[in-house]
Write a protein that holds these residues in place. Structure first.
Motif, short mmCIF file in Angstrom:
data_model
loop_
_atom_site.label_atom_id
_atom_site.label_comp_id
_atom_site.label_asym_id
_atom_site.label_seq_id
_atom_site.Cartn_x
_atom_site.Cartn_y
_atom_site.Cartn_z
N GLY A 196 15.62 39.13 2.04
CA GLY A 196 14.39 39.47 2.91
C GLY A 196 13.22 38.95 2.41
O GLY A 196 12.20 39.06 2.93
N ASN A 197 13.08 38.20 1.22
CA ASN A 197 11.98 37.56 0.81
C ASN A 197 11.76 36.26 1.52
O ASN A 197 12.33 35.12 0.99
CB ASN A 197 12.08 37.29 -0.65
CG ASN A 197 10.87 36.94 -1.06
OD1 ASN A 197 9.97 36.17 -0.76
ND2 ASN A 197 10.63 37.09 -2.66
N ALA A 198 11.14 35.99 2.73
CA ALA A 198 11.00 35.03 3.54
C ALA A 198 10.51 33.64 2.81
O ALA A 198 10.78 32.64 2.95
CB ALA A 198 10.07 35.38 4.67
N PRO A 199 9.45 33.93 1.92
CA PRO A 199 8.86 32.66 1.21
C PRO A 199 9.95 32.08 0.28
O PRO A 199 9.96 31.08 -0.08
CB PRO A 199 7.70 33.50 0.18
CG PRO A 199 7.07 34.39 1.19
CD PRO A 199 8.41 35.05 1.76
N LEU A 200 10.70 33.00 -0.43
CA LEU A 200 11.88 32.69 -1.24
C LEU A 200 12.90 31.79 -0.31
O LEU A 200 13.10 30.59 -0.94
CB LEU A 200 12.60 33.72 -2.04
CG LEU A 200 13.89 33.33 -2.91
CD1 LEU A 200 13.28 32.55 -4.02
CD2 LEU A 200 14.62 34.62 -2.99
N VAL A 201 13.02 32.16 0.68
CA VAL A 201 14.31 31.41 1.50
C VAL A 201 13.45 30.03 2.01
O VAL A 201 14.22 29.03 1.88
CB VAL A 201 14.31 32.07 2.76
CG1 VAL A 201 15.29 31.41 3.80
CG2 VAL A 201 15.08 33.65 2.60
N ALA A 202 12.46 30.05 2.31
CA ALA A 202 11.54 28.78 2.70
C ALA A 202 11.60 27.71 1.54
O ALA A 202 11.95 26.45 1.64
CB ALA A 202 9.97 29.15 3.27
N VAL A 203 11.20 28.23 0.44
CA VAL A 203 10.88 27.48 -0.77
C VAL A 203 12.40 26.72 -1.13
O VAL A 203 12.57 25.60 -1.34
CB VAL A 203 10.20 28.06 -1.67
CG1 VAL A 203 10.20 27.18 -2.91
CG2 VAL A 203 8.98 28.64 -1.35
#
Length: 687
Positions: free
Chosen positions: A276-283
């Motif tokens: 659910g960590n959107a920045p983690l997914v994107a990075v």
């Protein structure tokens, strides 16, 4: 041995450059790496130059290692020359007429990597050098001191490199114990990769074996990885449905275990990493895509001159990364309205204790209308339960990582599994022993649960200097001053938590502590509302800004090491930096009764009385204090003096003083008392 080829100086002289280049080419083919005629030519030239150095400087007893593989950096050192008194790290630029700042930074980073992670390098001087073979003007070498550590980068060309070795042998005294080149080559290389580096390695190499051996004290990681694979194999063979809970302290390798399940040797079709960590997914998506496409992450994706030519590969790699790394909320919403089984038979649910409860899951927002009708754990098991036979959920549980309202906790998972027909679970005993009942899987061991303590990760891997850093943070936030001081005293390489009251001093320290290609950046709490008065209010927004912040490099002003914009707990949870600057505000303050949380509303701070909300604030600082792989520089502002006629009560100096005093009493070191570390060297911006 990590080098593709190694021999003594005498042996090198007896070989032809063609024969050595042939051995290196064979190693390249065996690793399924593409080769080019230009590389073969470069190897021949390097061997010729090294042979001349051996003859000129009397290096017959030296050891020369070529193409030394650095797992953490996903690169290879062109040559490591082991004299009797120093380690010389050579980065060749065959045909180059100038030396770029990035070349100097890269060579220094190679040397620092050896010093940190190669066991035979800790007690010897390390001299990185860039050899631009056709460069006409190279500066004289700064004579290195006879002390262990990485020295400033030297520059040479093909003609001056033998002189560099002669000068080096002349200025360094013969040590009492000479450097044994053969023993150095046998010494273990145990890197501690960042999560981005580890993900890229797994995505490219499909193997976790070398990463799992990151440090001598990481047997726990290996055992946990094996326990997950055993449980998955048993469920697959029996055609069962299983939830595997993996618990651990911050930085212990939970995400690495999950990535191994999706990307590692045992991966199979139909698996995905959900968070659910959107920045983690994107990075991670962008990092994996750039790595797969061949774009150089070391200097920042935008700085790679080949990026435009590789655009087609990058598009395909982004598609692959998107399939493997997914946003859990979107995965559940997409599948909730269907009746068919998903493409994935096995999913990793990151930070599963933070899955939404039913109220949060069903809540509509301005941006979306919810399609969920149950809690996220309930939907997860319903969706994965549509498969006939085998299905698995690997649930990663971060202790003390809950930072937001609407998080269901472990209790919801236990209740859902108990109601779901055909599902069983494995978990360590820790999952039953939490003090908070919401974070307890069950009150006793139920029939659907098998206990396996191998699924609990108890050793922090994030901190390169000491595995006690997480213990120190935990003791500090529990108010156990004596326990924190004992943890600090046990850190043999110094306490990696430095305290300053000056923002300018914090910036200078972060730049000094991150030479070469190491990365620094500021973090702050999302509730740190009065940092605005210090001129430090900027924070990352959306998902695009964190990608640039974590992946680009200075002089790109979007990069973390520009030290302009801070990442909040939401942007940095699950990710990390080499050195972190933590900006502390009065949303978490210390008094006679210990820590207490505050919320800024209107024009003043209000004390947080709700125990759950106060825990979220405490956990926010736990996340921020555990983002660094090396040092954390804690900046506690001086605040506003009560005697000042313009006194600002929202920035009371006495409150900031109390925070600083407590951290120092726990063992944090005043920044001004710390000498520049051995790895201090010019950064790319200063070369």
């Amino acid at each position: 041995m990590r080098a593709w080829f190694a021999c003594t100086g005498t042996e090198l002289l007896a070989l032809t450059p063609d024969s050595v280049a042939g051995v290196l080419a064979a190693n390249q083919m065996s690793r399924r790496l593409s080769g080019e005629p230009a590389q073969l030519h470069a190897w021949k030239q390097q061997v010729e130059i090294l042979q001349h150095c051996v003859r000129a400087a009397g290096g017959h007893g030296w050891t020369i290692a070529l193409e030394y593989d650095l797992l953490r950096l996903e690169r290879r050192i062109d040559a490591v020359v082991l004299t009797d008194r120093a380690i010389v790290v050579l980065e060749f630029k065959v045909g180059a007429r100038a030396i770029a700042r990035s070349d100097m930074a890269q060579a220094f980073d190679y040397g620092q990597d050896l010093f940190d992670f190669q066991a035979g390098s800790r007690h010897h001087p390390i001299l990185p050098a860039v050899v631009a073979t056709c460069c006409d003007d190279v500066p004289a070498m700064q004579p290195p001191l006879p002390i262990p550590g990485v020295h400033p980068v030297a520059a040479a060309n093909a003609a001056s490199l033998p002189d560099l070795f002669r000068d080096l042998q002349a200025v360094l005294p013969t040590p009492a114990t000479k450097l044994d080149g053969a023993a150095w080559c046998r010494a273990p290389y145990r890197p501690v990769p960042s999560i981005i580096e580890a993900a890229a390695t797994l995505f490219a190499r499909n193997s976790v074996a070398e990463i799992a051996a990151a440090r001598a004290d990481t047997d726990n990681l290996t055992v946990t990885t094996a326990a997950i694979e055993r449980a998955l194999h048993a469920a697959r063979e029996a055609g069962e449905k299983v939830v595997i809970f993996v618990t651990g302290i911050p930085g212990a390798g939970k995400t690495l275990c999950g990535l191994n399940v999706v990307f590692g040797e045992s991966r199979s079709a139909g698996s995905a990493f959900l968070t659910g960590n959107a920045p983690l997914v994107a990075v991670l998506r962008e990092a994996l895509a750039c790595n797969r496409a061949g774009i150089d992450l070391a200097l920042g994706p935008s700085a790679d001159p080949m990026r435009r030519q590789l655009s087609a590969k990058l598009r395909q790699a982004r598609h692959e990364a998107t399939q493997a790394l997914q946003n859990v909320h979107r995965f559940l919403a997409d599948n909730a309205g269907r009746s068919a089984a998903p493409a994935e038979r096995m999913i990793v649910f990151d930070e599963a204790q933070r899955a939404w409860d039913a109220d949060q899951a069903m809540r509509d927002t301005q941006r979306r209308k919810s399609t969920l009708s149950m809690s996220e754990p309930a939907h997860t098991l319903e969706i994965m339960g549509r498969h006939d036979g085998f299905a698995a959920v690997v649930a990663l549980i971060g202790n003390g990582q809950e930072i937001n309202t609407g998080e269901a906790g472990l209790r919801e998972w236990g209740e859902v599994i108990a109601r779901a027909p055909g599902w069983r679970a494995l978990a360590p005993g820790r999952a039953l022993g939490a003090a908070d009942p919401v974070q307890r899987l069950a009150d006793a061991a139920p029939p659907w649960l098998t206990l396996d303590d191998a699924l609990d990760l108890t050793v922090s891997l994030r901190s390169v200097r000491s595995d006690r850093a997480a213990q120190w943070v935990d003791a500090v936030l529990r108010g156990e001053r004596g326990e924190a001081r004992r943890a600090a005293a046990g850190m043999t390489e110094g306490v990696p938590f430095l305290l300053t009251r000056s923002l300018d001093e914090a910036r200078r320290a972060l730049r000094r502590l991150t030479p070469g290609l190491r990365r620094a950046g500021f973090v702050r709490s999302s509730g740190a509302r009065r940092l605005r008065a210090e001129g430090f209010d900027a924070q990352l927004m959306g998902t695009d800004e964190p990608v640039a912040w974590f992946l680009e490099r200075w002089p790109d002003i979007r990069a973390s090491d520009a030290l302009e914009v801070a990442a909040t707990e939401y942007a940095c949870q699950g990710l990390e930096l080499d050195t972190v600057g933590l900006a502390w505000d009065l949303d978490l303050r210390h008094g006679r009764q210990g820590w207490h949380a505050c919320r800024f509303a209107g024009t003043s701070w209000q004390r947080v009385c709700n125990a759950t909300e106060a825990t979220y604030v405490l956990n926010t600082y736990r996340v921020l204090l555990t983002r660094a792989r090396y040092e954390t520089v804690i900046w506690v502002p001086r605040g506003s003096d009560a005697q000042d006629p313009w006194h600002d009560r929202t920035r009371d100096a006495a409150e900031f003083d109390a925070i600083a005093a407590y951290l120092l009493a726990c063992g944090a070191q005043p920044l001004g008392s710390i000498a520049a570390p051995a790895r201090d060297a010019p950064t790319p911006a200063l070369l």
